[in-house]
Enzyme design. Structure first.
Site, PDB file in Angstrom:
ATOM      1  N   LYS A 177      35.645  31.108   3.894  1.00  0.00           N
ATOM      2  CA  LYS A 177      36.851  30.282   4.243  1.00  0.00           C
ATOM      3  C   LYS A 177      37.994  31.396   4.317  1.00  0.00           C
ATOM      4  O   LYS A 177      38.995  31.439   5.207  1.00  0.00           O
ATOM      5  CB  LYS A 177      37.275  29.334   3.187  1.00  0.00           C
ATOM      6  CG  LYS A 177      36.386  28.178   3.331  1.00  0.00           C
ATOM      7  CD  LYS A 177      36.447  27.340   4.522  1.00  0.00           C
ATOM      8  CE  LYS A 177      37.781  26.598   4.643  1.00  0.00           C
ATOM      9  NZ  LYS A 177      38.104  25.944   6.045  1.00  0.00           N
TER      10      LYS A 177
ATOM     11  N   THR B 239      41.238  26.164   1.602  1.00  0.00           N
ATOM     12  CA  THR B 239      41.090  25.698   0.122  1.00  0.00           C
ATOM     13  C   THR B 239      41.580  26.909  -0.789  1.00  0.00           C
ATOM     14  O   THR B 239      42.090  27.875  -0.408  1.00  0.00           O
ATOM     15  CB  THR B 239      39.418  25.667   0.046  1.00  0.00           C
ATOM     16  OG1 THR B 239      39.254  25.462  -1.477  1.00  0.00           O
ATOM     17  CG2 THR B 239      38.800  27.100   0.362  1.00  0.00           C
TER      18      THR B 239
ATOM     19  N   TYR C 144      31.081  30.934  -0.089  1.00  0.00           N
ATOM     20  CA  TYR C 144      31.495  29.756   0.643  1.00  0.00           C
ATOM     21  C   TYR C 144      33.121  30.418   0.593  1.00  0.00           C
ATOM     22  O   TYR C 144      33.680  30.132   1.822  1.00  0.00           O
ATOM     23  CB  TYR C 144      31.615  28.490  -0.271  1.00  0.00           C
ATOM     24  CG  TYR C 144      32.917  27.635   0.076  1.00  0.00           C
ATOM     25  CD1 TYR C 144      32.915  27.029   1.082  1.00  0.00           C
ATOM     26  CD2 TYR C 144      33.736  27.169  -1.182  1.00  0.00           C
ATOM     27  CE1 TYR C 144      34.134  26.257   1.430  1.00  0.00           C
ATOM     28  CE2 TYR C 144      34.836  26.351  -0.889  1.00  0.00           C
ATOM     29  CZ  TYR C 144      34.923  25.958   0.307  1.00  0.00           C
ATOM     30  OH  TYR C 144      35.971  25.151   0.611  1.00  0.00           O
ATOM     31  N   SER C 145      34.055  30.529  -0.346  1.00  0.00           N
ATOM     32  CA  SER C 145      35.117  31.124  -0.453  1.00  0.00           C
ATOM     33  C   SER C 145      35.484  32.262   0.345  1.00  0.00           C
ATOM     34  O   SER C 145      36.595  32.380   1.308  1.00  0.00           O
ATOM     35  CB  SER C 145      35.855  30.957  -1.864  1.00  0.00           C
ATOM     36  OG  SER C 145      35.010  32.091  -2.540  1.00  0.00           O
TER      37      SER C 145
ATOM     38  N   GLU D 233      40.048  27.790  -3.350  1.00  0.00           N
ATOM     39  CA  GLU D 233      39.346  28.709  -3.632  1.00  0.00           C
ATOM     40  C   GLU D 233      39.404  30.340  -2.922  1.00  0.00           C
ATOM     41  O   GLU D 233      38.793  31.165  -3.809  1.00  0.00           O
ATOM     42  CB  GLU D 233      37.515  28.356  -3.481  1.00  0.00           C
ATOM     43  CG  GLU D 233      37.563  26.900  -4.472  1.00  0.00           C
ATOM     44  CD  GLU D 233      36.072  26.525  -4.420  1.00  0.00           C
ATOM     45  OE1 GLU D 233      35.189  27.349  -4.535  1.00  0.00           O
ATOM     46  OE2 GLU D 233      36.013  25.235  -4.331  1.00  0.00           O
TER      47      GLU D 233
END
Length: 351
Positions: free
Chosen positions: A168, A138, A164-165, A140
């Site tokens: 990832k 992503t 979240y980021s 992000e």
């Protein structure tokens, strides 16, 4: 002919990718794997599973033994990993599941691929299996661009802002570590905000459409001036296709839509689109009598500004020059036309 394992297959992007791939390469075999624990919906695969070249397995990517069995039993040579917990708000309230899926799950996939495609053939005195592990990331992971910053490129520094980021970003680093340490043939794509059919209702577009149809408030974080680059999910699938066909192992590519828009602009476009569909179609008017503001041509009156969320980045935008220059890929769908197609699908699939 490829034999693919697609993880996160019953999720929004995974299901769209499988349908795209079937249309482009009907001779290829696809094993669709999804845990069906949250955003994965088996109904997203109804059309795909009508074809004989798709099989479905319910399972978690953190189950390394299952992944190894699938790779061996179905003689798979390509893995496309869409499986991820991806909603920022939930990552703030419940980060543990994001660490489990996004980090440990990716680790499990990498270990399984290394074992089946590399270690086991070598133990038999054979060459490693010709393979590709593609990981979907992503924009992000690059963090907040700021209002005037230049769009991110593949070599931009990772600066994740939320759980979240951050998870990832960790999974991206694992991928490249397995490539450098074990020689696993990998590729990675960082995409901008996707939209299209099958998207889980916690995301912006389906949530706004659903709330309009139920005459519920449309919450807007802060000023609503946060900027995102929007990418139609079919264009995303085509971009991954180009990477798998022509990208070299170890490559990174940004897949962007060149479609920067503020959140409030997108919300107002959705209001307008839903209103137009209702006005044009008496059957939809009868189906959604509760959509009072939209039926009156005033869906924007449902907009309510709320306190911004923690760790909310102001702007994401990525520079897709590399994939355009090296692989000749450009998105083919007009934003407004794709948005209209998306809204129409949700109106016809309220269930």
């Amino acid at each position: 002919m490829r034999r693919l394992l697609v993880t996160g297959a019953a999720g929004f992007i995974g299901a769209n990718f499988i349908e795209y791939w079937q249309q482009q390469y009907p001779q290829d075999f696809i094993l669709a794997l999804d845990a069906l624990t949250y955003a994965g919906n088996i109904r997203n695969l109804e059309r795909a599973r009508q074809q004989p070249n798709v099989e479905f397995v319910q399972g978690n990517i953190a189950d390394q033994a299952l992944i190894e069995h699938c790779l061996r039993h179905y003689q798979l040579d390509t893995l496309v990993n869409f499986a991820a917990e991806s909603h920022v708000d939930r990552s703030i309230s419940d980060p543990a599941i994001f660490l489990h899926t996004n980090i440990l799950g990716t680790f499990s996939l990498l270990q399984a691929a290394h074992t089946v495609w590399q270690e086991e053939p070598r133990a038999r005195g054979e060459a490693p299996v010709k393979h590709r592990f593609h990981h979907v990331s992503t924009d992000e992971v690059f963090g907040d661009l700021g209002e005037q910053g230049e769009p991110f490129v593949e070599t931009s520094r990772y600066q994740p802002s939320n759980p979240y980021s951050a998870t990832k970003a960790a999974s991206d680093h694992l991928l490249m570590a397995w490539a450098r340490t074990y020689g696993l043939h990998v590729s990675l794509s960082n995409c901008s905000n996707n939209f299209g059919i099958y998207q889980y209702p916690e995301k912006l577009m389906p949530r706004v459409i659903t709330n309009i149809l139920h005459n519920r408030p449309l919450p807007v974080f802060g000023s609503g001036l946060q900027v995102r680059d929007w990418l139609y999910v079919h264009d995303h699938a085509a971009g991954i296709d180009r990477i798998l066909q022509a990208g070299q192992p170890g490559c990174y590519y940004n897949i962007g839509g060149r479609n920067e828009r503020t959140n409030i602009e997108v919300i107002k476009l959705l209001c307008e689109s839903v209103e137009n569909f209702l006005q044009e179609n008496p059957d939809l008017q009868a189906r959604y009598p509760q959509a009072q503001q939209a039926l009156a041509g005033n869906a924007a009156a449902l907009i309510q500004y709320v306190a911004d969320r923690p760790g909310h980045d102001q702007r994401y935008a990525i520079n897709p020059d590399k994939i355009e220059r090296e692989l000749g890929f450009r998105p083919q769908h007009d934003f407004r036309a794709a948005l209209r197609t998306t809204v129409e699908w949700y109106l016809q699939h309220s269930d």
